[in-house]
Enzyme design. Structure first.
Site, short mmCIF file in Angstrom:
data_model
loop_
_atom_site.label_atom_id
_atom_site.label_comp_id
_atom_site.label_asym_id
_atom_site.label_seq_id
_atom_site.Cartn_x
_atom_site.Cartn_y
_atom_site.Cartn_z
N GLY A 531 72.47 2.38 9.90
CA GLY A 531 72.44 2.29 8.43
C GLY A 531 71.11 2.77 7.90
O GLY A 531 70.26 3.23 8.66
N PHE A 533 68.80 1.11 7.00
CA PHE A 533 67.82 0.18 7.51
C PHE A 533 67.36 0.55 8.92
O PHE A 533 66.21 0.42 9.28
CB PHE A 533 68.49 -1.20 7.51
CG PHE A 533 67.69 -2.31 8.08
CD1 PHE A 533 67.66 -2.55 9.44
CD2 PHE A 533 66.97 -3.13 7.24
CE1 PHE A 533 66.94 -3.59 9.96
CE2 PHE A 533 66.23 -4.18 7.76
CZ PHE A 533 66.22 -4.41 9.10
N GLY A 534 68.29 1.03 9.70
CA GLY A 534 67.99 1.34 11.10
C GLY A 534 69.27 1.18 11.89
O GLY A 534 70.36 1.24 11.34
N VAL A 536 72.07 -0.69 14.42
CA VAL A 536 72.67 -2.00 14.66
C VAL A 536 73.13 -2.06 16.12
O VAL A 536 73.82 -1.16 16.60
CB VAL A 536 73.87 -2.26 13.73
CG1 VAL A 536 74.40 -3.67 13.93
CG2 VAL A 536 73.48 -2.05 12.27
N LYS A 550 70.45 -6.03 13.68
CA LYS A 550 70.05 -4.88 12.88
C LYS A 550 68.55 -4.72 13.07
O LYS A 550 67.79 -5.65 12.79
CB LYS A 550 70.30 -5.21 11.41
CG LYS A 550 71.14 -4.24 10.67
CD LYS A 550 71.05 -4.61 9.21
CE LYS A 550 72.27 -4.19 8.45
NZ LYS A 550 72.14 -4.47 7.03
N ASP A 646 77.69 -0.45 -2.33
CA ASP A 646 77.96 0.43 -1.21
C ASP A 646 79.25 -0.01 -0.51
O ASP A 646 79.28 -0.19 0.70
CB ASP A 646 76.77 0.45 -0.24
CG ASP A 646 76.76 1.71 0.62
OD1 ASP A 646 77.55 2.64 0.34
OD2 ASP A 646 75.97 1.76 1.58
#
Ligand SMILES: *[C@@H]1O[C@H](CO)[C@@H](O)[C@H](O)[C@H]1NC(C)=O
Ligand SMILES: *[C@@H]1O[C@H](CO)[C@@H](O)[C@H](O)[C@H]1NC(C)=O
Ligand SMILES: *[C@@H]1O[C@H](CO)[C@@H](O)[C@H](O)[C@H]1NC(C)=O
Ligand SMILES: *[C@@H]1O[C@H](CO)[C@@H](O)[C@H](O)[C@H]1NC(C)=O
Length: 859
Positions: A531, A533-534, A536, A550, A646
């Site tokens: 994602g 964020f990074g 998972v 995550k 989203d």
């Protein structure tokens, strides 16, 4: 009097009315901001006056809090305090023959030169002991709240003054007392007598009782702020969901907006109409209802009698013996069999509210149970063969009754995690963490995370109050907005950082080695998603519990922001159809969030480009309903509207029991009740799902989620991606293409070939109409998520009816099938348990995991 003076006079009168009447509805009410020098308004525009003229003791100190916690909704009355190092008394004029609400506001913060941990004191109002050896700091710590409000309802004293005395404890050397705000509100005598549960025909006199409010809930409805209370009593009513104990949340029902509540002889101040216009019942399936109780649990102090006031109002049925149910309090029968509850029989008709008061004494061995709790249970009564097997509650108040003029209980005990000194020390001793908390934006995350973990722990256990009463008074959803939080929290950390230390003691914090071990050192083979964020990862903790981890990309500023947003939001939200967070890790510059593992992955991987078996149509509908329920909760269940921003098939996860959960709140936005409003923001989201109106005007409303969800619905139906650039131009965007086909009547040609002939045509029509409405060009034309949910449930019923009859009682919400109901809709049934067996499993499983996590001794 000449013409001019008359005109002037009427002008003045007019202004007098304008200025005086709104805030001071009753000449007998007082709101004192203690330690303040000027009158000031709070967030609800309520005026608070300085306390000096009511203070009968000279030489007290006023103080200013040096830190403003972001969760304070208003600086008034919390940022100023009155400090007492010796006994001190307020005298407030009241009518001696009236009952009064007394609210004490405490904000245990840093006041210059004082250590709040030294503050232990007692409070006596007239001759009733309200608090003794009270530590606001300990109480707030246990609740992870910055401030607390204690509310009492004092019986008429026959004195024309209410004297409130604060006395510092003599058992603690440096003890001092403090108070931030005092409210006195005259109220009608709303009490009379209560049936003593477990003893037939015995009652407890409540007319002369002094009471402390423990819980006040708008069952099945949203929080009602004091400004919207009835009778000007400024009571706050909270949503009941956090207190539900059973696996099934039941169903929430709502009367239409223009439904009239007819109070008849009952005082309107008993409870606002909004309490009576929403309810929680068990659900549409009488067979399932009969086999279970709808259960609420409340944490209380032992050795007191509690008054439970159950508010009822029927807004769907109108005849006696249509819905009859049993009520149990602490496993004792309050109403059953010949005496079972029948709202219509009690109230006299549809739309007429009523209430029942019960009294129960709770002692330490409370029927062999854990002691410090009260349970309320309801199940259908089959005794008189009513038409529907269901039970219902609209509102609930729980009061502690004084015993020999005493209402004071002990301070809450620290939670198991708090008590675990090792955890605390480890955290405090870790300089890296400290620097991290103080120095970086991540600190916000850490602090919030900890607060969050504890909140979740409390809510998961459904005992939000830890052991204290105050919990009910704390705004569960009342945290601050996202904006500004960063700076204020960092401010706090620089400033003694009591929250971070506290939070550290409460929260499950994973070490990096635990996480590395659990993910085989972040092995790429464990990556289950990527994602903003990074990445998972799939992982294992505690030697077997599966989790999703995550991991932040340390170089991504956006990642950090999303991390914070996610924590902020998840800390306030808890719902069966939202993914839940377990803990965090912030070792060695890594930042990870640990969630429940959703073993069946994302919705998308069940739809196309997959080796997984094809989903049946019914399963798809159930998943869509679950996701819709999660989104509906985001939009309406919390104090602030939350827009996910989203919504897409990869953000809808499925657990091992096929329960759908909405995930990834990294882009979410909250705003104060955005009915009709919007937030202006930079457009973010995923292409293929983006609301065109939002894109054009950059104004975000919850209807943008509805648009994205419409795309999801077509994706579910057609089993193809929202965007597929390899297709001919007109087919690239699924939203456009499906709408096009729907209009031309060729939708059947593009549905998933695996579904051909397996969807009941009526169901298909309902589903496709719903999806089409969601994709309306203008947000105003799109249904609300509540409407979408209702229509999907209806579609499922159509399918099930076609598949073969199953015992379902008619949905007596009687909601219209029409999508265009707009806001004024009829009852919307949400939270229906479609698959109770599976639900039980999932909840049990989750709480199992959770208790392992929050209580290390339990493992
Ligand atoms: C409750 O009362 C019992 C018996 O009087 C006593 O032993 C017990 O300590 C009391 N519990 C609390 C919490 O005060
Ligand atoms: C509901 O709760 C009561 C009181 O705890 C219990 O006696 C009864 O058996 C329960 N009913 C069902 C159907 O679980
Ligand atoms: C009620 O019954 C349940 C199940 O038997 C038990 O676990 C619980 O402790 C009881 N509660 C009280 C207050 O007696
Ligand atoms: C006062 O409260 C504190 C904290 O709960 C407790 O440790 C202490 O024993 C209490 N003191 C008295 C005299 O009850």
């Amino acid at each position: 009097m000449n013409e001019k003076t008359r005109i002037l006079c009427s002008f003045l009168c007019f202004f007098y009315v304008l200025l005086v009447s709104p805030s001071q509805s009753n000449g007998q009410d007082f709101s004192l901001s203690c330690g303040a020098s000027q009158p000031a308004d709070d967030q609800d525009k309520k005026k608070w006056e300085p306390d000096t003229k009511f203070l009968k003791t000279p030489n007290t100190v006023h103080a200013q809090a040096t830190y403003q916690d972001p969760s304070l909704l208003s600086t008034v009355p919390y940022m100023t305090a009155r400090i007492f190092t010796a006994p001190a008394t307020y005298e407030i004029p009241v009518k001696g023959d009236k009952r009064h609400l007394l609210r004490l506001h405490f904000y245990p913060s840093t006041y210059t030169g004082l250590n709040i941990a030294d503050s232990y004191f007692s409070v006596v109002a007239n001759d009733v002991s309200l608090l003794s050896n009270f530590s606001a700091a300990i109480t707030c710590q246990a609740l992870t709240q910055a401030y607390l409000v204690k509310e009492y309802s004092l019986a008429p004293s026959q004195k024309d003054v209410l004297s409130i005395t604060f006395t510092p404890s003599d058992k603690h050397p440096k003890a001092f007392a403090f108070i931030n705000g005092i409210e006195v509100v005259q109220m009608p005598e709303l009490f009379d007598s209560a049936a003593l549960v477990g003893f037939s025909d015995q009652t407890s006199d409540t007319k002369s009782a002094n009471l402390q409010t423990m819980f006040r809930l708008n069952v099945g409805g949203q929080d009602i702020p004091g400004s919207q209370d009835s009778g000007g009593l400024t009571r706050t009513w909270y949503n009941d969901a956090p207190y539900i104990f059973s696996a099934g949340l039941g169903v929430t029902n709502q009367a239409s907006n223009n439904f009239r509540i007819d109070y008849q002889k009952m005082p309107v101040s008993t409870a606002p109409a909004d309490v009576y216009k929403t309810a929680r019942s068990q659900g549409p399936n009488g067979d399932i209802n009969m086999k279970s109780n709808l259960t609420w649990m409340f944490q209380i102090d032992t050795n007191f009698t509690y008054i439970m006031r159950l508010h009822f109002c029927e807004f769907q049925l109108s005849k006696i013996n249509q819905k009859v149910f049993n009520i149990y309090i602490n496993n004792k029968t309050a109403q059953a069999d010949t005496n079972a509850a029948d709202i219509i029989a009690w109230s006299g008709g549809k739309g007429i509210p009523t209430y029942k008061d019960y009294a129960i004494y709770v002692d330490a061995n409370n029927g062999g149970g854990g002691g410090e709790e009260i349970s309320l249970q309801m199940t259908p009564s089959t005794f008189g063969k009513p038409e529907y097997y269901d039970s219902q509650l609209n509102g609930l108040e729980i009061f502690k009754m004084d015993t020999m003029k005493n209402l004071a209980g002990p301070n809450p005990k620290p939670s198991p995690m708090q008590a675990n000194e090792d955890v605390k020390k480890e955290f405090q001793g870790d300089k890296r963490i400290k620097a991290f908390v103080v120095g970086s934006a991540g600190g916000v995350a850490a602090v919030l995370l900890c607060a969050l973990c504890f909140t979740m722990y409390q809510r998961k256990r459904k005992f939000p109050g830890s052991e204290s009463h105050t919990s009910s008074w704390l705004p569960i959803y009342g945290n601050s907005h996202t904006s500004g939080t960063k700076s204020t929290i960092s401010g706090k950390s620089n400033n003694g950082s009591h929250l971070s230390n506290l939070a550290a003691g409460l929260c499950r914090r994973f070490s990096l080695s635990e996480i590395k071990h659990g993910t085989q050192n972040f092995d790429e083979s464990n990556v289950i998603g990527v994602g903003g964020f990074g990445k998972v990862y799939k992982g294992v903790i505690d030697g077997g519990t599966k989790v999703a981890i995550k991991k932040s990309n340390p170089n991504s500023e956006q990642g950090l922001n999303e991390f914070e947003t996610e924590i902020e939001l998840l800390s306030r939200l808890r719902h069966k159809h939202l993914v839940s967070l377990i803990g965090y890790c912030d070792d060695g510059g890594e930042m990870c969030l640990i969630y429940d593992y959703m073993s069946l992955g994302t919705l998308r991987e069940h739809l196309y480009n997959t080796k997984r078996p094809q989903l049946t149509w019914k399963r798809r509908l159930e998943i869509a309903i679950g996701a819709a329920r999660g989104l509906h909760y985001l939009h309406t269940g919390a104090k602030y509207t939350i827009i996910h921003r989203d919504v897409k098939t990869t953000n809808i996860l499925v657990d091992e029991n096929w329960v759908a959960k909405v995930s990834d709140f990294g882009l979410s936005k909250t705003g104060p009740n955005m009915n009709g409003g919007h937030v202006t923001t930079v457009v973010k989201g995923s292409f293929g799902y983006l609301d065109p109106e939002y894109f054009r005007r950059q104004q975000l409303t919850e209807k943008s989620d509805v648009y994205s969800f419409g795309v999801v619905l077509f994706e579910v139906l057609c089993a193809r991606p929202a965007l597929n650039p390899s297709l001919p131009k007109e087919q690239v965007s699924l939203g456009d293409w499906a709408m096009n086909c729907k209009r031309k009547g060729t939708l059947e040609d593009i549905i998933d070939p695996n579904l051909k002939g397996k969807i009941n045509p009526e169901c298909l029509k309902k589903f496709a109409d719903t999806a089409e409405k969601c994709l309306s060009d203008s947000g105003l034309d799109r249904p609300t998520m509540g409407d979408v949910l209702w229509n999907l449930e209806f579609a499922l019923q159509l399918q099930e009816t076609a598949d073969g009859p199953r015992h379902r009682t008619p949905s007596h919400g009687g909601g219209s099938e029409d999508l265009g109901r707009g806001g004024g809709g009829v009852a919307v049934n949400i939270d229906i348990e479609e698959n109770d067996v599976a639900d039980d499993l999932s909840s049990e499983e989750n709480s199992g995991i959770f208790s392992q996590i929050v209580n290390p001794k339990g493992r």
